[in-house]
Design an enzyme around this catalytic site. Structure first.
Site, PDB file in Angstrom:
ATOM      1  N   CYS A  50      -9.375  20.156   1.840  1.00 27.56           N
ATOM      2  CA  CYS A  50     -10.698  20.249   1.101  1.00 27.56           C
ATOM      3  C   CYS A  50     -10.481  21.640   0.851  1.00 27.56           C
ATOM      4  O   CYS A  50     -10.752  22.289   0.051  1.00 27.56           O
ATOM      5  CB  CYS A  50     -11.799  20.074   1.506  1.00 27.56           C
ATOM      6  N   GLN A  77     -17.785  18.194  -3.444  1.00 32.06           N
ATOM      7  CA  GLN A  77     -16.366  17.842  -3.024  1.00 32.06           C
ATOM      8  C   GLN A  77     -15.351  16.154  -2.744  1.00 32.06           C
ATOM      9  O   GLN A  77     -14.636  15.929  -3.493  1.00 32.06           O
ATOM     10  CB  GLN A  77     -15.766  18.447  -1.396  1.00 32.06           C
ATOM     11  N   HIS A 105     -21.108  16.812   1.813  1.00 32.95           N
ATOM     12  CA  HIS A 105     -20.115  18.210   1.154  1.00 32.95           C
ATOM     13  C   HIS A 105     -19.719  16.963  -0.227  1.00 32.95           C
ATOM     14  O   HIS A 105     -18.400  16.308  -0.392  1.00 32.95           O
ATOM     15  CB  HIS A 105     -18.976  18.548   1.539  1.00 32.95           C
ATOM     16  N   ASP A 143      -9.370  18.374   7.205  1.00 35.30           N
ATOM     17  CA  ASP A 143      -9.986  19.124   6.985  1.00 35.30           C
ATOM     18  C   ASP A 143      -9.344  20.307   8.893  1.00 35.30           C
ATOM     19  O   ASP A 143      -8.995  20.287   9.449  1.00 35.30           O
ATOM     20  CB  ASP A 143     -11.763  19.255   7.340  1.00 35.30           C
ATOM     21  N   ARG A 168     -12.054  19.765  -8.433  1.00 33.72           N
ATOM     22  CA  ARG A 168     -13.560  20.089  -8.068  1.00 33.72           C
ATOM     23  C   ARG A 168     -14.474  20.660  -9.512  1.00 33.72           C
ATOM     24  O   ARG A 168     -14.989  20.419 -10.001  1.00 33.72           O
ATOM     25  CB  ARG A 168     -13.479  21.373  -7.335  1.00 33.72           C
ATOM     26  N   ARG A 205     -26.218  25.918  -1.411  1.00 36.37           N
ATOM     27  CA  ARG A 205     -24.491  25.717  -0.627  1.00 36.37           C
ATOM     28  C   ARG A 205     -26.051  26.827   0.964  1.00 36.37           C
ATOM     29  O   ARG A 205     -25.238  27.820   0.856  1.00 36.37           O
ATOM     30  CB  ARG A 205     -23.452  26.262  -0.814  1.00 36.37           C
TER      31      ARG A 205
END
Length: 320
Positions: free
Chosen positions: A278, A146, A143, A238, A306, A116
């Site tokens: 998210c 996700q 991402h 987001d 997730r 990450r």
């Protein structure tokens, strides 16, 4: 899915990297989603499977995390393996060791790497030099983990992905990029609404639209938030300022003032539309508390997935 087909798909995915969704075909993503649904059901029934018994995943973090770290670490444990947290402050990559050296060294210790970080180039260089699977846990550009969980959630609440319209409202960031690519591959219609200055990167838009021509889906980018949300089945947003953009918070608040997901906006979507985010969320900024905590919100179902989507990915890339 027949046994022969399943074995064939396992062989196709074993040892692969997961850098962006564009690297995967519709059948491959379908397989991951089916596996995620299966593992979720097994977990709910209290049945344990350990396809990663004795396997180790190194988890490199150059950005803070809640969902990514916990889901990967818990996922490895539930699958019989171990996740090893590697902060950039604690390993030599944080002191300038070349990515290529880190990749080769970790390949001798581990069975997989999740990273990450900020730059997509770092992830790609790591994958190029590693002999074990590398998973993109988030970069400034993409991402994909996700969105894999997002697609699992949409399948659960909408019964499928083909023809579903998803409206993404806000910053044209890594989430917008991965949602466009994932939607294009899986036959979803994705409409991104963002101010002109904050729209997704042109090469990503072009790539998604090119993929969409083959899948029959529609990918569009606009500054008209009402047009984007019109008859949407899923409304997604987001934060306006992502990690590393904190200094731009006040400027972005002004730029995105008309892009808040609130009741008036959600009322333009399909009557049974769901709201997704998210996370983490800033109530009162990109979304009102009334919406994110309301009956149309599936954000915590989305967050839980997730874990299941990551377990499917780990099993496919690292398991038997």
């Amino acid at each position: 899915m027949g046994l022969t087909k399943e074995i064939s798909m396992q062989q196709r995915l074993a040892g692969r990297d997961f850098l962006t969704l564009a690297d995967y075909s519709k059948p491959e993503i379908n397989y991951l989603l089916e596996l995620a649904a299966y593992l979720k059901k097994q977990r709910q029934q209290g049945k344990e499977e350990k396809p990663l018994q004795g396997k180790t995943l190194g988890m490199i973090f150059e950005k803070s995390s809640t969902r990514t770290r916990v889901s990967f670490e818990v996922g490895m444990y539930q699958l019989g393996g171990m996740g090893l947290f590697l902060s950039s402050d604690d390993i030599q990559i944080g002191r300038g060791e070349p990515i290529s050296d880190t990749a080769k060294i970790l390949s001798g210790y581990l069975d997989g790497i999740m990273i990450r970080t900020f730059s997509q180039q770092v992830v790609e260089e790591l994958a190029e030099n590693a002999s074990i699977p590398v998973i993109n846990g988030l970069t400034d550009s993409y991402h994909p983990c996700q969105v894999l969980a997002d697609m699992q959630t949409i399948e659960e609440v909408k019964g499928g992905l083909d023809g579903v319209k998803l409206a993404y409202i806000g910053d044209g960031n890594n989430m917008a990029h991965s949602l466009m690519l994932g939607g294009a591959i899986m036959g979803m219609n994705v409409s991104v609404a963002a101010p002109d200055k904050y729209q997704p990167e042109t090469p990503v838009i072009q790539n998604a639209q090119s993929i969409a021509k083959h899948s029959g889906s529609k990918i569009e980018v606009t500054s008209d938030v009402q047009a984007a949300v019109d008859q949407a089945d899923v409304v997604y947003t987001d934060v306006w300022a992502s990690m590393g953009q904190e200094s731009e918070q006040s400027v972005r608040e002004l730029a995105f003032a008309d892009y808040q997901v609130n009741k008036d906006l959600l009322d333009l979507a399909h009557p049974d539309a769901v709201f997704m985010h998210c996370l983490p969320a800033h109530r009162g900024e990109e979304v009102t508390a009334e919406i994110i905590d309301g009956k149309q919100s599936v954000v915590f179902q989305q967050a839980e997935n997730r874990l299941h989507a990551q377990k499917a990915l780990l099993t496919a890339l690292m398991g038997k």
